[in-house]
Design a protein around this motif. Structure first.
Motif, short mmCIF file in Angstrom:
data_model
loop_
_atom_site.label_atom_id
_atom_site.label_comp_id
_atom_site.label_asym_id
_atom_site.label_seq_id
_atom_site.Cartn_x
_atom_site.Cartn_y
_atom_site.Cartn_z
N LEU A 205 0.83 -1.20 0.00
CA LEU A 205 0.00 0.00 0.00
C LEU A 205 0.87 1.26 0.00
CD1 LEU A 205 -2.85 -1.04 2.48
CD2 LEU A 205 -2.78 -1.23 -0.02
N THR A 206 1.99 1.20 0.69
CA THR A 206 2.91 2.34 0.69
C THR A 206 3.46 2.60 -0.71
OG1 THR A 206 3.54 1.99 3.00
CG2 THR A 206 5.07 3.25 1.63
N ALA A 207 3.83 1.51 -1.40
CA ALA A 207 4.36 1.64 -2.76
C ALA A 207 3.29 2.17 -3.72
CB ALA A 207 4.88 0.29 -3.25
N VAL A 208 2.05 1.74 -3.53
CA VAL A 208 0.96 2.23 -4.38
C VAL A 208 0.77 3.73 -4.17
CG1 VAL A 208 -1.53 2.14 -4.79
CG2 VAL A 208 -0.26 0.02 -4.49
N ARG A 209 0.80 4.14 -2.92
CA ARG A 209 0.64 5.58 -2.62
C ARG A 209 1.79 6.39 -3.23
NH1 ARG A 209 -1.47 3.34 2.44
NH2 ARG A 209 -3.70 3.88 2.54
N SER A 210 2.98 5.86 -3.20
CA SER A 210 4.14 6.55 -3.76
C SER A 210 4.00 6.68 -5.27
CB SER A 210 5.42 5.79 -3.42
OG SER A 210 6.54 6.38 -4.02
N ALA A 211 3.60 5.61 -5.94
CA ALA A 211 3.44 5.64 -7.39
C ALA A 211 2.31 6.58 -7.79
CB ALA A 211 3.15 4.23 -7.91
N ALA A 212 1.21 6.55 -7.04
CA ALA A 212 0.08 7.42 -7.34
C ALA A 212 0.48 8.89 -7.17
CB ALA A 212 -1.10 7.09 -6.45
N ALA A 213 1.29 9.17 -6.15
CA ALA A 213 1.75 10.54 -5.93
C ALA A 213 2.58 11.02 -7.11
CB ALA A 213 2.55 10.62 -4.64
N GLU A 214 3.38 10.13 -7.67
CA GLU A 214 4.19 10.50 -8.83
C GLU A 214 3.29 10.83 -10.02
OE1 GLU A 214 7.70 8.72 -11.77
OE2 GLU A 214 7.32 7.75 -9.83
N VAL A 215 2.30 9.96 -10.27
CA VAL A 215 1.38 10.22 -11.38
C VAL A 215 0.63 11.54 -11.17
CG1 VAL A 215 -0.67 9.39 -12.61
CG2 VAL A 215 1.10 7.77 -11.89
N ASN A 216 0.20 11.78 -9.95
CA ASN A 216 -0.56 12.99 -9.66
C ASN A 216 0.29 14.26 -9.75
OD1 ASN A 216 -3.18 11.93 -9.27
ND2 ASN A 216 -2.64 11.22 -7.23
N SER A 217 1.63 14.09 -9.77
CA SER A 217 2.51 15.25 -9.92
C SER A 217 2.67 15.66 -11.38
CB SER A 217 3.88 14.95 -9.31
OG SER A 217 4.62 14.05 -10.14
N TRP A 218 2.25 14.79 -12.30
CA TRP A 218 2.37 15.09 -13.71
C TRP A 218 1.29 16.08 -14.13
CZ3 TRP A 218 2.46 9.20 -15.18
CH2 TRP A 218 3.66 8.64 -14.71
N SER A 219 1.54 16.80 -15.19
CA SER A 219 0.59 17.81 -15.65
C SER A 219 -0.58 17.23 -16.43
CB SER A 219 1.32 18.85 -16.52
OG SER A 219 1.90 18.22 -17.66
N GLU A 220 -0.38 16.06 -17.04
CA GLU A 220 -1.41 15.50 -17.93
C GLU A 220 -2.58 14.89 -17.13
OE1 GLU A 220 2.67 14.52 -19.79
OE2 GLU A 220 1.73 14.30 -17.82
N PRO A 221 -3.80 15.00 -17.67
CA PRO A 221 -4.91 14.24 -17.10
C PRO A 221 -4.75 12.76 -17.47
CG PRO A 221 -5.62 15.31 -19.10
CD PRO A 221 -4.21 15.79 -18.83
N LEU A 222 -5.54 11.89 -16.89
CA LEU A 222 -5.52 10.47 -17.22
C LEU A 222 -6.87 10.08 -17.78
CD1 LEU A 222 -3.90 7.79 -17.05
CD2 LEU A 222 -4.88 7.46 -14.77
N HIS A 223 -6.87 9.58 -19.00
CA HIS A 223 -8.13 9.23 -19.65
C HIS A 223 -8.59 7.81 -19.35
CE1 HIS A 223 -6.56 12.63 -22.03
NE2 HIS A 223 -7.83 12.94 -22.20
#
Length: 323
Positions: free
Chosen positions: A90-108
């Motif tokens: 769960l910690t690794a998932v939160r870390s990866a999600a935080a990285e994605v959420n730092s990107w400028s692009e939306p996710l379709h």
């Protein structure tokens, strides 16, 4: 009105992606579990031909690089981004999600493709059973954390999607034991039963996500088909599938006529991610590239089970997943 071909058992992911190339164009897509020789890899490969960005994920950097190299060898212009993601933590998932959420692009589109191998009882770092953690709880948390990114892609003409790779194996689950989901009991554990429960959880999550999103996000689950992938050849997979009558004593498929190739298996995933004809069937279970809710088990057809699973999983991750 655009014309789209009819798909079937034999349709390949390339054919589906070509049909929906104009829809895929400009989209940003994240696919979990993209190792070579798997459904996730082929899904990422065909989408990369037309998408703006394809995020490939896995817990092994070297294998991710191999996936990227293979895609770019065929599609030099593909925009591929690697993301380290260990769904069993769960910690690794939160870390990866935080990285994605730092990107400028939306996710379709988010495609929850990854799964753990069918294996003996094993606890994760969070003291969860490994198959259900990797195949359901981790993806549930990832989807929850990336929902703002998905909602950012919503417009008057486009609704973001979440896809869950389930299996006909969900029908062999007698019903998920909600009491042991967060408190696994090794004495009750059976590897194939854990696999089937995980696939049942995928069906239920797609149903409940669609209900709660109220049209802002569309979710689907699917059976890719009987495919001789990595998961069928590792750990206890062969023994369990032999017991189920799928593989012979040499570990090979008994009936080749019912087997799909990996490109054929990935076809239904691409349909779930992009086919505009299924927009009115949010929460549907797909088989052979079309909605097939009549094939869903009685347990997974019960909306009370979908709601209960959602609530129990929220308790496990310690977060509410609300819209």
């Amino acid at each position: 009105m655009a014309y789209y071909p009819t798909f079937s058992f034999h349709t390949t992911a390339d054919e589906v992606a070509t049909a929906f190339s104009e829809i895929i164009a400009g989209k940003n897509v994240l696919v979990t579990g993209t190792s070579l020789n798997g459904i996730g890899f082929d899904t990422a490969r065909v989408i990369a031909k037309y998408a703006n960005l394809v995020v490939i994920t896995g817990y092994n950097e070297d294998r991710l690089k191999l996936t990227e190299e293979a895609i770019k060898k065929e599609i030099p212009f593909a925009n591929i981004r690697r993301l380290i993601l260990d769904l069993s933590s769960l910690t690794a998932v939160r870390s990866a999600a935080a990285e994605v959420n730092s990107w400028s692009e939306p996710l379709h589109v988010l495609i929850n493709n990854a799964a753990a191998v069918i294996a003996p009882f094993k606890l994760t770092v969070d003291n969860l059973e490994n198959q259900i953690a990797t195949g359901h709880i981790g993806p549930f948390l990832l989807t929850k954390l990336l929902t703002p990114k998905l909602l950012a892609a919503h417009s008057a003409t486009y609704t973001p999607r979440v896809v869950f790779l389930s299996s006909v194996g969900h029908t062999f689950s007698p019903g998920i034991n909600f009491a042991t989901l967060g408190h696994p009991d090794e004495k009750q554990f059976q590897s194939m039963a854990a696999y089937c429960d995980t696939k049942a959880a995928n069906v239920l999550t797609a149903v409940e996500l669609s209900r709660r999103a109220k049209g802002r996000v569309l979710a689907y689950s699917l059976h890719p088909g009987a495919i001789f992938t990595n998961i069928m050849q590792k750990e206890e997979g062969p023994a369990g599938l032999q017991a189920a009558g799928v593989l012979d004593q040499k570990g090979q498929p008994k009936d080749q006529s019912v087997m799909k190739s990996i490109p054929q298996g990935a076809a239904t995933t691409v349909v779930a991610a992009f086919d505009p004809r299924i927009e009115g069937a949010a929460g549907a279970y797909l088989n052979d590239c079309v909605p097939a809710n009549e094939l869903v088990s009685a347990f997974c057809s019960d909306s009370a089970n979908a709601e209960k699973l959602w609530e129990v999983t929220e308790e496990i991750i310690g977060e509410k997943f609300e819209f």
